[in-house]
Design an enzyme around this catalytic site. Sequence first.
Site, PDB file in Angstrom:
ATOM      1  CG  ASP A  94       5.564  40.695  48.156  1.00  0.00           C
ATOM      2  OD1 ASP A  94       4.501  40.391  47.586  1.00  0.00           O
ATOM      3  OD2 ASP A  94       6.254  39.872  48.775  1.00  0.00           O
ATOM      4  CG  ASN A 110     -37.871  30.588  63.504  1.00  0.00           C
ATOM      5  OD1 ASN A 110     -38.655  30.765  62.580  1.00  0.00           O
ATOM      6  ND2 ASN A 110     -37.833  31.372  64.559  1.00  0.00           N
TER       7      ASN A 110
END
Length: 874
Positions: A327, A708
């Site tokens: 807008d 990991n």
Amino acid sequence: MNSHWYQMSRDELFTKLKTDENGLTHKEANKRLEKYGKNELPKKKKDSILKIFFDEFKNPILILLLVAVIASLIGNEPIEALAIILIVLIDVSMGTYQENKANNTADALSKLVTVKTKVLRNGKEIVIDSADVVVGDFVFLESGDKISADLRIIEAHNFTVDESILTGESLAVNKHAAPIKDDKLSISDQKNMLFSGTSVVTGRAKAVVVATALKTELGKIADTINNTKEELSPLTIRVNKLSSQISILVIIVALLITVLLISKGIPYNEIFLSVVALAVSAMPEGLPLALTMALTIASNHMAKKQVVAKKLYSVESLGSCTVIATDKTGTLTVNEQTAKKILLPNDLEYDISGVGYEIEGTIAGEKLKYAQELALLGTINNEATLTEEERFGDSIDIAFLVLGQKAKIKTDNIKIIDSIPYESENKYSAVFYEKDGETYCTIKGSLEKVLEFCSDSNLVSKHNIKKLNEQNERLAKDGLRVITLANGKIKKKDRYQESDIKDLTFMGMVGFIDPIRKEVVASIKQCRGAGIKVLMITGDHPLTAFAIAKDLKLTASYDRVTTGAEVDEYFVKGEEAFDEFVKDKVVFTRVTPLQKLEIVESLKRQGEFVAVTGDGVNDAPALRTANIGIAMGSGTDIARETANMIVLDDNFKSIVSGILEGRVAYANVRKIIFFLVSCGLAEVLFFCLAILFDMEMPLVAIQILWLNVVTDGIQDFALSFERAENDIMKEKPRDPKESLFDKTILEEIIVAGTIIGLIVFAVWYYLIKVAHMNVPTARGYIMALMVFIQNIHVFNCRSEHASAFKVPLKNNRLIVFGVIASVLLQVIVMEVDALSALLQTVVVPFSSMIGLFAIASIVLVLMELYKKIRYHKI
């Protein structure tokens, strides 16, 4: 109820609503309140922390990890299971905290304002909570009041209303009490109606309530929003796809290994343990936590730049947008009318510098005394207030006061004796004043109206009127709102009326505009460079919008400006014609909420990923339908509740900063995936090679999990803090449907994973077959080697294309600290007996550690060579 309230006379209204000028009785009001309910819109129920917590488990990768937990427990590996559970809990806790924090911020914004309404009950004026207003209540309104229900005006005096949150029109609307007989009027044309959510700018009015809650125009839009489907973020789509790909990969590899081990006659219990170990190696356990960290960091960076992400995954969504439908008022412009040009009948012109209501600025032109005289008249004929502490009143009146200060005018010798306030029916305002012993009248209004009070002799000729019309037209074409002024001597009286105003001299005209924010042009240019198209959707007049668009460098052609009427015209021609029409437009003016929704849906059909900004109720349906809805912090509750993100300072620049952070978040997610999955692939590769060569596994499940989760976990955490690469806002937006495993990253993962896997297996083969080292000791060496490789490989992952040596360490010093921390942890694990026993590792001599580090460096050399060949970037 009859929808055409604006057509009814005063008596018809009172009869229909069973009320009168004495208002409702308390008894009747309570009866209606009980029957129809509170004057409140149903708010979206805030998710509890518990719900947010369990929603986090919908992440497909977390589901895979939970499957790995079950497999570990079945395989009698409780330590691995507990470690994975801990990872999952940390991840969901972080996600829960961040999303609950964003929701609380949004909730706090909605509680900033409590609306009160003055009504007539039992014939007396009382102030009540707007929630207790009922149909038939007689309401009193004045400047500054927020309108809390749909009302029909009974009396109005100089009454103007800001309806921008509902219509998008930035200028205040003049209102009156007279019935309107036309049928099927749009909201913006119902000049005797007031709508919930709007606010009074000037004047006073009496009105009667005709609709509350969901029956109001605001409520109807809120109801539409609740029935609109919410879009998934691109990262959600990509992570879902990634999870599927990882799942399929793990299942395929597990089946192949199972078949291979059965063919070798391995017992079934050992096969199961091997497959569990394989699954642990293939599964990027740290990925969910790393994703959460990357998005949390980006979310925090956005918050510092005034952008609040209500959900973590929406952080990246903003970086994926291909179109921003914004807008105008308050986002691209400052939402403050500013005098920019003065034109006089004698052809003198003056340019006025400055932005908004800031006093800094000058008036440039010859014979400044004429411009000062015009500024003086605008200051005298004024109902606004402008002080350092307060700015209140009609935006044009405030702008005239600012103009007066820029012109350094003095009003000490002015005595105001009477005035005729602005009324929408009259279309002018007048002030009667004394100066230097003489009595004068000055009026301001539209050119046509002001000329009615000017004498032919003072206008000189019809040719002069033609010239004034040409000047007026010229300013209007530049998108300026034109206010004209006249002045003249009159006879002194105690009271004045319109008939006393005559034979005035036309003094000149002033052009006003809501100026663009200083930083917006550069931000739009940045969007264009990033392949993002910026569209302006506004309720303003096409010429005003086009003038703003030209200044913003959105378009230089009026052909790319369209109106709501044209939108409807092409919409009925079908989707194909409508999409082609929308594709060619940049500025959309005079559009309704439904038309804005249709425009957004058209853009999505064209394959665009659409971000929509808005602050009003009229924006809410489009905010919900958009791929990413961005509400303004100063906007309505409905807009903020509907949107995915909130821009606290209402500034377009903040949105562009958010796009940058979104792109950085996505780039860091890819770097993390590159790092984790390539390391996981390497583990699977050397695992499979060991089976093919009838060798023991180089690492057991607990060791793989340690690498990991801990070693990888430290470095993927550090990668989350990577700063933006220099060309990130010059890249085209990624296709939202594009997989995280696209061709580029998949190729790099395969190359890096293969290099690492072959190096580790080669060392494993040497230790077992050549050096004849026992398996537990050799595994200690392999663990140390993997720690070195991972800490060197993280530098490869800092950029998908650039050399590791061209990404400055100062951009992310955590990488260095991460390397030091993970190496120290590995040394502690080797040296502490309890930990080495748990992880089944041994102490590796210093000389051997140096050798392993040298071998690990091969990964960096080969990946640098690969990047040079692939991207020619070294």
